[in-house]
Design an enzyme around this catalytic site. Structure first.
Site, PDB file in Angstrom:
ATOM      1  N   TYR A  60    -114.991 -25.613 -18.862  1.00 47.02           N
ATOM      2  CA  TYR A  60    -116.359 -26.004 -18.510  1.00 47.02           C
ATOM      3  C   TYR A  60    -116.452 -26.680 -17.142  1.00 47.02           C
ATOM      4  CZ  TYR A  60    -116.841 -25.557 -23.621  1.00 47.02           C
ATOM      5  OH  TYR A  60    -116.808 -25.125 -24.916  1.00 47.02           O
ATOM      6  N   HIS A 115    -107.315 -23.853 -26.478  1.00 45.28           N
ATOM      7  CA  HIS A 115    -108.634 -23.228 -26.513  1.00 45.28           C
ATOM      8  C   HIS A 115    -108.656 -21.824 -27.117  1.00 45.28           C
ATOM      9  CE1 HIS A 115    -112.704 -23.467 -24.174  1.00 45.28           C
ATOM     10  NE2 HIS A 115    -112.863 -23.021 -25.386  1.00 45.28           N
ATOM     11  N   THR A 246    -122.687 -28.983 -31.272  1.00 47.51           N
ATOM     12  CA  THR A 246    -123.899 -28.467 -30.658  1.00 47.51           C
ATOM     13  C   THR A 246    -124.165 -29.212 -29.363  1.00 47.51           C
ATOM     14  OG1 THR A 246    -126.230 -27.894 -31.097  1.00 47.51           O
ATOM     15  CG2 THR A 246    -125.448 -30.026 -31.911  1.00 47.51           C
ATOM     16  N   SER A 248    -127.562 -29.538 -26.073  1.00 47.84           N
ATOM     17  CA  SER A 248    -128.877 -29.095 -25.625  1.00 47.84           C
ATOM     18  C   SER A 248    -129.165 -29.691 -24.261  1.00 47.84           C
ATOM     19  CB  SER A 248    -129.969 -29.515 -26.612  1.00 47.84           C
ATOM     20  OG  SER A 248    -131.246 -29.119 -26.136  1.00 47.84           O
ATOM     21  N   SER A 249    -130.018 -29.022 -23.513  1.00 50.82           N
ATOM     22  CA  SER A 249    -130.496 -29.583 -22.257  1.00 50.82           C
ATOM     23  C   SER A 249    -131.717 -30.462 -22.488  1.00 50.82           C
ATOM     24  CB  SER A 249    -130.850 -28.457 -21.280  1.00 50.82           C
ATOM     25  OG  SER A 249    -131.841 -27.621 -21.839  1.00 50.82           O
TER      26      SER A 249
END
Length: 295
Positions: A60, A115, A246, A248-249
């Protein structure tokens, strides 16, 4: 008060990860520019009550934002759970984690994952990758270790040589994909390996206006419990014994993700979501080249 799963080594892990530094903000490069929107989201998550679980990964490339958020939060380190993953950019898992710890200015991560199991072309295989993880565990730089996207055969290879067996396998998991690979859910349960679910809200994010009994049931349950449909599906994941991961933006969605432990689906409701989800066409968004052959 936080809710936890207990890992095979007895350590307790926060039962949901409400903020990840990938997906919404990933750009695939070590961009030195700080993405302030991500810092804001991380600081908001860290302002919420209880122990906050943050999911990171080498893939990321958003450690600078996480470092800034950690520096600016008032939440003590023992109230923050940090997961990191080795994605094969650095030479070894040891090299990567040492770099992560330096960047974040911390002494350890709470969970370190390999990963994926695909090591063709590397100078070492997944067994050696696991040995590196065990080294970091013994050194105290990773308080818990595990894997991600591992199939049953991959886990069997690790278990053959493991001094410390994987505590976690993070996989793509949602109501429309209840086994990322054949039999992985049951195998993990039988071997006391906690499953974590990334993309647990795929039935909602990929819906595109679809109507079906599944969505009618989820909507009905949301009304029954005074929650939104995302909270119902995250709660379903948790009640199947899987830890939802989870992000979120949107700040309000991060807050709502933290609020899934004040209601409980009945066993029949969990079973109904599972049944209708299994009857739906598979929704798989990641590792499609490797794993969609099993759909």
């Amino acid at each position: 008060m936080s809710t936890f799963f207990t890992l095979a080594n007895g350590n307790k892990i926060p039962a949901i990860s409400i903020i990840g530094i990938g997906t919404q903000w990933f750009n695939g490069t070590k961009d030195p520019k700080i993405h302030e929107a991500l810092v804001t989201q991380l600081k908001h998550a860290l302002s919420l009550p209880g122990k906050i679980h943050i999911d990171a990964a080498e893939n990321y490339q958003r450690y600078n934002e996480l470092a800034k958020a950690l520096k600016e939060t008032d939440k003590p380190r023992d109230e923050i759970w940090i997961t990191d993953k080795y994605s094969k950019f650095a030479a070894t898992p040891v090299d990567h984690l040492n770099e992560t710890l330096k960047t974040l200015d911390i002494e350890y991560v709470d969970l370190y994952l390999i990963h994926d199991p695909f090591y063709a072309g590397k100078e070492f295989d997944i067994k050696q990758a696991w040995k590196y993880a065990e080294q970091l565990y013994k050194e105290g730089k990773a308080k818990n270790i595990g894997v991600s996207n591992f199939a049953v055969d991959d886990l069997k290879q690790i278990l053959e040589i493991a001094e410390i067996k994987p505590q976690v396998n993070q996989i793509e998991y949602n109501a429309f994909l209840q086994n990322q690979t054949p039999g992985i859910y049951q195998f993990a349960k039988e071997n006391n390996i906690l499953l974590e679910a990334y993309s647990p809200l795929a039935p909602l994010s990929t819906r595109n206006g679809e109507t079906s009994e599944f969505y009618e049931v989820v909507e009905s349950l949301a009304k029954k419990y005074g929650k939104d449909q995302g909270q119902v599906l995250l709660r379903w994941v948790y009640q199947t014994g899987v830890l939802p991961v989870t992000t979120s933006s949107k700040t309000e969605r991060i807050t709502k993700a933290s609020q899934i432990f004040d209601f409980e689906l009945t066993n029949d409701e969990v079973s109904q979501i599972s049944k209708l989800g299994n009857e739906h066409k598979t929704v798989r968004q990641y590792w499609t080249n490797e794993y969609s052959k099993s759909d």
